[in-house]
Write an enzyme that holds these catalytic residues in place. Structure first.
Site, PDB file in Angstrom:
ATOM      1  N   ASP A 282     -11.192  10.694   5.577  1.00  0.00           N
ATOM      2  CA  ASP A 282     -11.765  11.961   5.588  1.00  0.00           C
ATOM      3  C   ASP A 282     -13.260  11.875   5.790  1.00  0.00           C
ATOM      4  OD1 ASP A 282      -9.418  13.404   5.081  1.00  0.00           O
ATOM      5  OD2 ASP A 282      -9.701  13.620   3.260  1.00  0.00           O
TER       6      ASP A 282
ATOM      7  N   HIS B 142      -6.690  20.491  -1.920  1.00  0.00           N
ATOM      8  CA  HIS B 142      -7.220  21.445  -0.904  1.00  0.00           C
ATOM      9  C   HIS B 142      -6.627  22.944  -0.861  1.00  0.00           C
ATOM     10  CE1 HIS B 142      -9.145  18.994   1.711  1.00  0.00           C
ATOM     11  NE2 HIS B 142      -8.276  17.908   1.924  1.00  0.00           N
TER      12      HIS B 142
ATOM     13  N   GLU C  73       0.235  15.973   9.149  1.00  0.00           N
ATOM     14  CA  GLU C  73      -1.266  15.661   9.766  1.00  0.00           C
ATOM     15  C   GLU C  73      -1.630  14.586   9.151  1.00  0.00           C
ATOM     16  OE1 GLU C  73      -3.642  18.138   7.187  1.00  0.00           O
ATOM     17  OE2 GLU C  73      -5.550  17.878   8.378  1.00  0.00           O
ATOM     18  N   HIS C  74      -1.267  13.973   7.977  1.00  0.00           N
ATOM     19  CA  HIS C  74      -1.733  12.630   7.542  1.00  0.00           C
ATOM     20  C   HIS C  74      -0.426  11.747   7.209  1.00  0.00           C
ATOM     21  CE1 HIS C  74      -4.956  15.518   6.101  1.00  0.00           C
ATOM     22  NE2 HIS C  74      -5.914  14.546   6.491  1.00  0.00           N
TER      23      HIS C  74
END
Lengths: 433, 433
Positions: free
Chosen positions: B361, B263, B327-328
């Site tokens: 996602d 990312h 976040e994940h």
């Protein structure tokens, strides 16, 4: 109080009240940034300095945390001398608690073929409540800001409030804090209190969210620190809009407009009515009430921002209300129920002549922290939903993965995230073996 | 990739990754403020100027709105040439829609003796979605940001996205917009797009809320305009945390860490494991995958921010996860279900070896817009709740008013809001007559 009878005038008036400035006063922002930086680097030392500077010269480190004794004393003093106030607090607590219970959401999980998807609801762990201080007394602020947090399951509620010049916090505020079971109270106010809650100091614990009203310094500090900590919605001048027909009682309407007007000179008090007669009677009543109980803030607010809009029918009134997006909307007309579902934008709707705004401010149950200045377009009343966070759950079975992964790979490749695709492919290869 | 085996090291590492800056780059903030002021005063003229300056020199006023034809063409081109992509979009749409339907809340009203209290749920009327542009393609961003709004009942969704140098918008992004039924798309990006949506121009309608990811200019513009418009949560560097025991497949773990690492170089990829053997195998696999598919962003991110933490038992792993608030969060261990309800802070939990982050996602259903940089402490995944507002309803009967008003008066008087008390008293006097 201006009386508006035609579209042009109405448009002009709506323009004057509809602008929400996006800028903040640069000067104040600079000062607030300095306070935040100071508290961030020097923690309690800075907090104490600013408290001495702004609130109480004599503050010592040991004074910052309100002692258990102080709270007990305040409470028992109220109970002795003003038992009806304590009774009122308890009734309000119960009503507010019961209403907010209805907002409580539960965790859900469901299976989709043999996979599991869902959403876990978790309370925030620690929340900060800002309560204004100085010469004021704000028991209802304590109730309205802490009860939804309690219903959500927040374990620790930290209250901050500026002390007066004698190092004291108002006893009614303290009594309310006791009833709400606030865990800790600090005698700190202003931007320094917000910074301390957001960042954490030796004494004041870092919180997950800060709620509660404050002056412009408090508001700017909250906005600047948004993201480091969560905050409630940004508050501006508050407003009441009353929709009334000829059946409305002009005395009630006048009293309700004034109750909003006494908040501050920027408050907006608007009556929309099909009855010219009512309009004139309301003006007369307002004048009478202001004469009987002179109040320069209310007078100015009525004078500067007040308006009565004369319209043809109630349908038109709801359209104007939807443009204004009032914080408080009172429906004082013959069949108020018909109008409720025509309202798209409002903080709270008060229906019928026995639902004046102050009954909602103090005792009815719904929250009195409402979106102001037209933000009812997108913000909601403070609620239990403000004190929880959600966590998604994804548990894929091998079979479901085998079905869905090729499509996820397709999309990952289109977005050129090749390692995303790879994470799916390494599994798919194994499954296909 | 560093391997952390003791508490001290872990503490140091947590410190380096846990700081969320509250300041923003002053320079950029100044520029963004100027852009907002320009768009506010000169509307589309300013929007066009900035679009020419930053995105595409040749832009003309007529190019700003994406034509119906352009969308249709993009869609049919995809359908002809890449039917599997269109199929993937449709499956993703359906899965995401079905999941978000479960989040939908209903209006409720209840009677309390003969009074009525309640909460009306209303969709926001118009929402703006920011989709990054340039050379990228972001179909999943379109799906994830618009579907919850559609489920909520938002009538109008306006998309903005910067054009490339040839005035074009990526065809995959457009195909997704068609499937999602986006109402209007403008070729505008950056702070100027956010300002236009918040304030409204001749061409671009003012919206109630802006969601979607963007660069630092977009993020700062959103923060500055928060309050004029609602925004989604503030996004920072994203992260994945994988909890794994010796039963985990090192190839899968390595692939999942890399999928996050690609990312950006600030992405944080963390593995917490009870197995040293797994740790070494994961490192080996990462090196192998990076050799097979060199990716400087992923390499840098693993190098700079990646970490493997060796711990004693999985209980300890959940405690560290709750500090990091990822976040994940992937649970790759023998009995992952046992750990789910020990997690207090996370955006989404991916359970078991067939639930890698990329399946969430793109295709699973839950939203991929998740709280980043530790904000899972207080923020939630994007959801239907982000696209509605609540309106409280209070309808008091005469009898209930008679019972409750004295307590409300008591509290109003303690807060020295005498006109609030008056609004209650004028009615109470009439009732008592």
């Amino acid at each position: 109080m201006r009386i508006i009878e035609n579209k042009k005038e109405l448009e002009r008036y709506l323009e004057t009240i509809s602008f929400i400035g996006y800028g903040v006063v640069e000067e104040i922002e600079k000062k607030v940034k300095k306070i935040i930086a100071d508290v961030s680097s020097r923690k309690d030392e800075a907090v104490l300095e600013y408290t001495r500077l702004f609130d109480c010269k004599e503050m010592e480190p040991v004074d910052l945390l309100v002692k258990e004794d102080e709270i007990e004393e305040a409470y028992f003093e109220c109970q002795e001398e003003e038992p009806k106030f304590i009774e009122a607090l308890k009734i309000a607590y119960e009503n507010i608690y019961q209403y907010h219970l209805k907002q409580k959401e539960e965790t859900w999980l469901y299976t989709k073929e043999d996979s599991v998807l869902g959403q876990i609801i978790r309370p925030l762990e620690r929340v900060g409540i800002y309560v204004p201080g100085g010469n004021g007394s704000y028991p209802s602020t304590v109730l309205m800001n802490s009860i939804p947090a309690k219903v959500a399951g927040v374990k620790e509620i930290i209250m901050v409030t500026p002390p007066d010049k004698e190092k004291k916090v108002n006893k009614y505020t303290l009594a309310a804090a006791k009833i709400c079971g606030i865990n800790k109270i600090f005698k700190v106010g202003g931007a320094q209190a917000i910074a301390a809650l957001a960042i954490g100091t030796e004494l004041i614990p870092k919180v997950d969210k800060i709620v509660g009203p404050g002056n412009i310094y408090v508001a700017i500090a909250k906005k600047l620190l948004f993201g480091v900590v969560d905050i409630d919605s940004i508050a501006g001048p508050s407003e009441v809009l009353i929709i009334a027909d000829s059946s409305a009682n002009p005395k009630y309407v006048a009293a309700d407009l004034l109750s909003q007007a006494e908040h501050d000179t920027m408050a907006r008090c608007i009556l929309i009515t099909t009855s010219k007669e009512l309009a004139f009677e309301v003006v007369e009543n307002i004048n009478g009430m202001l004469k009987a109980n002179p109040n320069p803030i209310a007078s100015q607010s009525i004078e500067k921002n007040g308006a009565i809009v004369i319209i043809e029918d109630l349908e038109e009134a709801t359209q104007i209300a939807n443009m204004i997006c009032p914080e408080h909307l009172e429906l004082c007309c013959k069949e108020p129920e018909d109008l409720i579902f025509k309202i798209k934008n409002a903080g709270a709707i008060f229906v019928g002549e026995f639902s004046p705004e102050p009954i909602g401010d103090y005792i009815a149950g719904p929250n009195h922290v409402l979106p102001t200045s037209g933000t009812a377009r997108f913000f909601s009343p403070l609620g239990v939903y403000d004190f929880v966070k959600r966590i998604s759950v994804i548990k894929y079975s091998k079979e479901q993965f085998f079905k869905d992964a090729p499509f996820a790979i397709e999309m990952a490749e289109k977005e050129r995230f090749l390692f995303h695709a790879n994470s799916l492919k390494v599994r798919l290869e194994d499954v296909q073996k």
